[in-house]
Design a protein around this motif. Structure first.
Motif, short mmCIF file in Angstrom:
data_model
loop_
_atom_site.label_atom_id
_atom_site.label_comp_id
_atom_site.label_asym_id
_atom_site.label_seq_id
_atom_site.Cartn_x
_atom_site.Cartn_y
_atom_site.Cartn_z
N LEU A 79 70.35 15.06 41.41
CA LEU A 79 70.18 15.36 39.99
C LEU A 79 69.93 16.86 39.79
CD1 LEU A 79 67.94 12.37 38.84
CD2 LEU A 79 70.29 12.85 38.10
N LEU A 80 70.56 17.43 38.78
CA LEU A 80 70.39 18.86 38.49
C LEU A 80 68.93 19.21 38.21
CD1 LEU A 80 73.51 19.66 36.29
CD2 LEU A 80 73.11 20.31 38.67
N GLU A 81 68.17 18.29 37.62
CA GLU A 81 66.77 18.57 37.31
C GLU A 81 65.93 18.79 38.57
OE1 GLU A 81 64.96 14.14 36.61
OE2 GLU A 81 66.29 14.92 35.07
N ASN A 82 66.43 18.35 39.72
CA ASN A 82 65.72 18.53 40.99
C ASN A 82 66.16 19.80 41.73
OD1 ASN A 82 64.44 16.11 40.49
ND2 ASN A 82 65.92 14.93 41.69
N LEU A 83 67.08 20.55 41.14
CA LEU A 83 67.65 21.73 41.80
C LEU A 83 67.29 22.99 41.02
CD1 LEU A 83 71.15 20.19 42.55
CD2 LEU A 83 69.29 20.56 44.19
N PRO A 84 67.42 24.17 41.67
CA PRO A 84 67.14 25.43 40.97
C PRO A 84 68.04 25.59 39.73
CG PRO A 84 67.46 25.80 43.32
CD PRO A 84 67.83 24.38 43.06
N LYS A 85 67.51 26.22 38.71
CA LYS A 85 68.26 26.40 37.45
C LYS A 85 69.50 27.27 37.63
CE LYS A 85 64.59 25.51 34.14
NZ LYS A 85 64.58 24.12 34.47
N GLU A 86 69.45 28.23 38.55
CA GLU A 86 70.56 29.17 38.75
C GLU A 86 71.61 28.63 39.73
OE1 GLU A 86 67.51 29.99 41.83
OE2 GLU A 86 67.38 29.81 39.66
N ILE A 87 71.76 27.33 39.78
CA ILE A 87 72.69 26.70 40.73
C ILE A 87 74.14 27.05 40.40
CG2 ILE A 87 72.89 24.55 39.43
CD1 ILE A 87 72.80 23.11 42.18
N SER A 88 74.94 27.24 41.44
CA SER A 88 76.37 27.52 41.26
C SER A 88 77.12 27.00 42.49
CB SER A 88 76.61 29.02 41.10
OG SER A 88 76.18 29.72 42.25
N ILE A 89 78.40 26.75 42.33
CA ILE A 89 79.23 26.27 43.44
C ILE A 89 79.26 27.33 44.53
CG2 ILE A 89 81.58 25.64 44.12
CD1 ILE A 89 81.87 24.30 41.37
N GLY A 90 79.04 26.87 45.78
CA GLY A 90 79.01 27.78 46.92
C GLY A 90 77.61 28.22 47.31
N LEU A 91 76.63 27.97 46.44
CA LEU A 91 75.24 28.35 46.72
C LEU A 91 74.71 27.55 47.91
CD1 LEU A 91 72.76 30.01 45.61
CD2 LEU A 91 72.13 27.91 44.40
N GLU A 92 73.96 28.21 48.79
CA GLU A 92 73.32 27.54 49.92
C GLU A 92 71.90 27.15 49.52
OE1 GLU A 92 73.35 29.86 53.51
OE2 GLU A 92 75.52 29.92 53.60
N LEU A 93 71.53 25.91 49.82
CA LEU A 93 70.19 25.42 49.53
C LEU A 93 69.56 24.88 50.80
CD1 LEU A 93 71.02 23.38 46.28
CD2 LEU A 93 69.91 25.62 46.41
N ASP A 94 68.30 25.22 51.02
CA ASP A 94 67.58 24.68 52.17
C ASP A 94 67.17 23.25 51.89
OD1 ASP A 94 67.74 27.10 53.51
OD2 ASP A 94 65.85 27.84 52.69
N GLY A 95 67.46 22.37 52.84
CA GLY A 95 67.09 20.98 52.70
C GLY A 95 66.02 20.61 53.71
N GLU A 96 65.77 19.32 53.83
CA GLU A 96 64.79 18.84 54.79
C GLU A 96 65.31 19.00 56.21
OE1 GLU A 96 64.00 14.80 53.72
OE2 GLU A 96 63.22 15.33 51.76
N ASN A 97 64.38 19.08 57.15
CA ASN A 97 64.71 19.18 58.58
C ASN A 97 65.59 20.38 58.92
OD1 ASN A 97 63.29 16.76 58.96
ND2 ASN A 97 65.12 15.55 58.53
N GLY A 98 65.47 21.46 58.16
CA GLY A 98 66.24 22.67 58.46
C GLY A 98 67.70 22.60 58.07
N MET A 99 68.10 21.55 57.37
CA MET A 99 69.50 21.42 56.95
C MET A 99 69.79 22.43 55.85
SD MET A 99 70.68 18.91 58.78
CE MET A 99 72.13 18.31 57.99
N ILE A 100 70.99 22.96 55.87
CA ILE A 100 71.44 23.85 54.81
C ILE A 100 72.59 23.16 54.09
CG2 ILE A 100 72.50 26.07 54.25
CD1 ILE A 100 70.96 27.26 56.59
N TYR A 101 72.42 22.99 52.80
CA TYR A 101 73.43 22.33 51.98
C TYR A 101 74.19 23.37 51.16
CZ TYR A 101 71.31 17.81 52.98
OH TYR A 101 70.85 16.70 53.62
N ILE A 102 75.47 23.15 50.99
CA ILE A 102 76.31 23.99 50.14
C ILE A 102 76.61 23.18 48.87
CG2 ILE A 102 78.52 25.22 49.92
CD1 ILE A 102 76.72 26.36 52.12
N VAL A 103 76.45 23.82 47.71
CA VAL A 103 76.79 23.16 46.46
C VAL A 103 78.32 23.12 46.37
CG1 VAL A 103 76.60 23.23 43.95
CG2 VAL A 103 74.67 24.00 45.38
#
Length: 150
Positions: A79-103
Motif C-alpha cells: 500500500l502506498l500509505e506504507n511507503l515514503p511519499k516521494e516514491i517513484s519508479i526505479g527507487l530503491e527501498l530497504d526492506g526486512e533482512n537487508g533486502m533491497i526492493y526496486i519500485v
C-alpha cells in the motif's frame, strides 16, 4: 606462460549480452581470485580454467547459472500509505533482512516492489578476453580472503 589455475589472480574484460543480443555490460574490467572462492559464476570460472593472457572466451549462462530465476516471493504489492511519499519508479527501498526492493510500478493505492536481481530470469551470453594472470602464494591468498571478509 602462466595459465589460470587455483590461486591465480585474473583480470579480464567481460561483455554480457541478454538472449536478444542487447549489451548489458560492455567491456567491463573484472578482477577475481580463481579457485572456487565464489567470486564469479562457477560455470564461467570453469570455462576460464587453464586459459592464458590474450585468450578469449564465450559461453551461455542460464538464469540458474547466473543471477537466478525470478522468485515470485520477492515481488510484493505494498500500500502506498506504507511507503515514503516521494516514491517513484526505479527507487530503491530497504526492506526486512537487508533486502533491497526496486519500485517497479505505482498504481492508485499500491506499488509493486521487486527484490529480485535486475538480471534474474535472463539467459546471458558472456564473452571477453584474459588481460592478466598472476599466480599467488598461499600466504597472499589467505590475506586476500581475510580482507574480503571485512
Amino acid at each position: 606462460m602462466t595459465r589460470i589455475k587455483k590461486n591465480t589472480l585474473v583480470v579480464l574484460n567481460i561483455i554480457l549480452k541478454n538472449d536478444k543480443g542487447d549489451i548489458i555490460v560492455d567491456k567491463e574490467e573484472l578482477t577475481y581470485l580463481h579457485g572456487g572462492y565464489n567470486q564469479i559464476f562457477p560455470k564461467l570460472e570453469q570455462k576460464l580454467e587453464n586459459k592464458a593472457i590474450g585468450d578469449v572466451f564465450e559461453l551461455i549462462l542460464t538464469p540458474a547459472e547466473a543471477f537466478g530465476e525470478i522468485d515470485d516471493s520477492l515481488i510484493v504489492k505494498e500500500l502506498l500509505e506504507n511507503l515514503p511519499k516521494e516514491i517513484s519508479i526505479g527507487l530503491e527501498l530497504d526492506g526486512e533482512n537487508g533486502m533491497i526492493y526496486i519500485v517497479e510500478n505505482i498504481e492508485q493505492e499500491y506499488a509493486i516492489l521487486n527484490a529480485n536481481h535486475e538480471l534474474a530470469g535472463i539467459t546471458l551470453l558472456a564473452s571477453g578476453e584474459i588481460l592478466e594472470v598472476k599466480h599467488l602464494s598461499d600466504k597472499v591468498v589467505k590475506e586476500l580472503l581475510k580482507e574480503e571478509k571485512h
